[in-house]
Scaffold this motif. Structure first.
Motif, PDB file in Angstrom:
ATOM      1  N   SER A 126      69.116   7.914   1.217  1.00  0.00           N
ATOM      2  CA  SER A 126      67.900   7.742   0.433  1.00  0.00           C
ATOM      3  C   SER A 126      66.939   6.778   1.135  1.00  0.00           C
ATOM      4  O   SER A 126      65.727   6.975   1.101  1.00  0.00           O
ATOM      5  CB  SER A 126      68.246   7.237  -0.963  1.00  0.00           C
ATOM      6  N   GLN A 127      67.482   5.781   1.782  1.00  0.00           N
ATOM      7  CA  GLN A 127      66.619   4.850   2.512  1.00  0.00           C
ATOM      8  C   GLN A 127      65.902   5.567   3.660  1.00  0.00           C
ATOM      9  O   GLN A 127      64.715   5.317   3.911  1.00  0.00           O
ATOM     10  CB  GLN A 127      67.440   3.667   3.021  1.00  0.00           C
ATOM     11  N   ARG A 128      66.591   6.481   4.327  1.00  0.00           N
ATOM     12  CA  ARG A 128      65.938   7.262   5.397  1.00  0.00           C
ATOM     13  C   ARG A 128      64.827   8.143   4.826  1.00  0.00           C
ATOM     14  O   ARG A 128      63.769   8.305   5.446  1.00  0.00           O
ATOM     15  CB  ARG A 128      66.970   8.100   6.148  1.00  0.00           C
ATOM     16  N   VAL A 129      65.050   8.713   3.636  1.00  0.00           N
ATOM     17  CA  VAL A 129      64.005   9.515   2.991  1.00  0.00           C
ATOM     18  C   VAL A 129      62.754   8.664   2.789  1.00  0.00           C
ATOM     19  O   VAL A 129      61.636   9.075   3.128  1.00  0.00           O
ATOM     20  CB  VAL A 129      64.500  10.079   1.638  1.00  0.00           C
ATOM     21  N   GLU A 131      61.816   5.943   4.308  1.00  0.00           N
ATOM     22  CA  GLU A 131      61.188   5.615   5.598  1.00  0.00           C
ATOM     23  C   GLU A 131      60.435   6.814   6.158  1.00  0.00           C
ATOM     24  O   GLU A 131      59.338   6.655   6.710  1.00  0.00           O
ATOM     25  CB  GLU A 131      62.252   5.125   6.580  1.00  0.00           C
ATOM     26  N   ARG A 132      60.989   8.020   6.010  1.00  0.00           N
ATOM     27  CA  ARG A 132      60.328   9.227   6.523  1.00  0.00           C
ATOM     28  C   ARG A 132      58.965   9.461   5.881  1.00  0.00           C
ATOM     29  O   ARG A 132      58.069  10.022   6.513  1.00  0.00           O
ATOM     30  CB  ARG A 132      61.200  10.463   6.292  1.00  0.00           C
ATOM     31  N   ILE A 133      58.819   9.067   4.620  1.00  0.00           N
ATOM     32  CA  ILE A 133      57.529   9.314   3.967  1.00  0.00           C
ATOM     33  C   ILE A 133      56.555   8.157   4.154  1.00  0.00           C
ATOM     34  O   ILE A 133      55.453   8.181   3.625  1.00  0.00           O
ATOM     35  CB  ILE A 133      57.690   9.656   2.471  1.00  0.00           C
ATOM     36  N   GLY A 134      56.969   7.128   4.908  1.00  0.00           N
ATOM     37  CA  GLY A 134      56.057   6.029   5.229  1.00  0.00           C
ATOM     38  C   GLY A 134      56.271   4.760   4.438  1.00  0.00           C
ATOM     39  O   GLY A 134      55.469   3.828   4.544  1.00  0.00           O
ATOM     40  N   MET A 135      57.329   4.682   3.664  1.00  0.00           N
ATOM     41  CA  MET A 135      57.615   3.435   2.950  1.00  0.00           C
ATOM     42  C   MET A 135      58.272   2.458   3.916  1.00  0.00           C
ATOM     43  O   MET A 135      58.950   2.865   4.854  1.00  0.00           O
ATOM     44  CB  MET A 135      58.507   3.690   1.737  1.00  0.00           C
ATOM     45  N   VAL A 136      58.060   1.183   3.658  1.00  0.00           N
ATOM     46  CA  VAL A 136      58.582   0.130   4.525  1.00  0.00           C
ATOM     47  C   VAL A 136      59.536  -0.733   3.711  1.00  0.00           C
ATOM     48  O   VAL A 136      59.187  -1.188   2.616  1.00  0.00           O
ATOM     49  CB  VAL A 136      57.432  -0.730   5.095  1.00  0.00           C
ATOM     50  N   ARG A 137      60.711  -0.964   4.268  1.00  0.00           N
ATOM     51  CA  ARG A 137      61.684  -1.818   3.586  1.00  0.00           C
ATOM     52  C   ARG A 137      61.235  -3.269   3.689  1.00  0.00           C
ATOM     53  O   ARG A 137      60.886  -3.753   4.767  1.00  0.00           O
ATOM     54  CB  ARG A 137      63.076  -1.646   4.187  1.00  0.00           C
ATOM     55  N   GLU A 138      61.250  -3.935   2.550  1.00  0.00           N
ATOM     56  CA  GLU A 138      60.861  -5.337   2.478  1.00  0.00           C
ATOM     57  C   GLU A 138      62.055  -6.205   2.096  1.00  0.00           C
ATOM     58  O   GLU A 138      61.912  -7.162   1.353  1.00  0.00           O
ATOM     59  CB  GLU A 138      59.725  -5.512   1.477  1.00  0.00           C
ATOM     60  N   GLY A 139      63.220  -5.846   2.597  1.00  0.00           N
ATOM     61  CA  GLY A 139      64.418  -6.613   2.296  1.00  0.00           C
ATOM     62  C   GLY A 139      65.057  -6.150   1.003  1.00  0.00           C
ATOM     63  O   GLY A 139      64.889  -5.017   0.572  1.00  0.00           O
ATOM     64  N   ASP A 140      65.800  -7.053   0.378  1.00  0.00           N
ATOM     65  CA  ASP A 140      66.473  -6.755  -0.878  1.00  0.00           C
ATOM     66  C   ASP A 140      65.764  -7.492  -2.008  1.00  0.00           C
ATOM     67  O   ASP A 140      65.185  -8.559  -1.791  1.00  0.00           O
ATOM     68  CB  ASP A 140      67.944  -7.185  -0.818  1.00  0.00           C
TER      69      ASP A 140
END
Length: 160
Positions: A126-129, A131-140
């Protein structure tokens, strides 16, 4: 894929999805009847109020895939992109297609400056999904669950 609002008649679809142990592994466990009924009522009420919520997702052939959509995360007032699909549809690109469609719809039909999403920390697919659409992980971030969630954000695209 096709999207439509949940109705009271969709209890069985939501139960099929959230009683699956594989789905439950990433969604806080398997849901009982009371939780399914409460969430279904919330989805329908939010759609009636806002014109969006989590929606039923089918293939073009009419096969139930899961749910995807845009909800207001009550704790923070932020718009949350979310989805959950039946495991037999994992790994086929459908979650990416649905998440991208929801994000595009959100920026075309709301004034949200950004969208958020979050996953169970071990839900790498789900995290890869996201990222693929342009979301950026901002930690937890503490989203009110047993453990902090992997937290993602997507700003409104320029010109949207």
């Amino acid at each position: 894929m096709t999207f439509r609002p949940f109705t009271a008649d969709d209890f069985g679809l939501l139960a099929e999805l959230h009683r699956d142990p594989e789905v439950g592994r990433y969604m806080g466990g398997v849901w009982d009847d009371a939780k399914i009924a409460a969430v279904l009522a919330d989805f329908a009420a939010e759609h009636a109020r806002r014109g969006h919520s989590k929606w039923v997702v089918h293939t073009r052939e009419g096969v139930f895939v899961g749910r995807a959509g845009l909800s207001l995360w009550r704790a923070t007032g932020e718009f949350e992109l979310g989805y959950a699909f039946r495991p037999e549809f994992w790994g086929q690109g459908l979650a990416t297609e649905a998440a991208r469609a929801v994000a595009e719809w959100a920026f075309a039909h709301t004034d949200a400056p950004y969208l958020i999403a979050f996953t169970e920390p071990q839900n790498f697919g789900s995290q890869r999904v996201l990222e693929r659409i342009g979301m950026v992980r901002e930690g937890d971030r503490d989203m009110g669950f047993a453990t902090p969630s992997a937290f993602f954000r997507m700003p409104r695209p320029a010109g949207a």
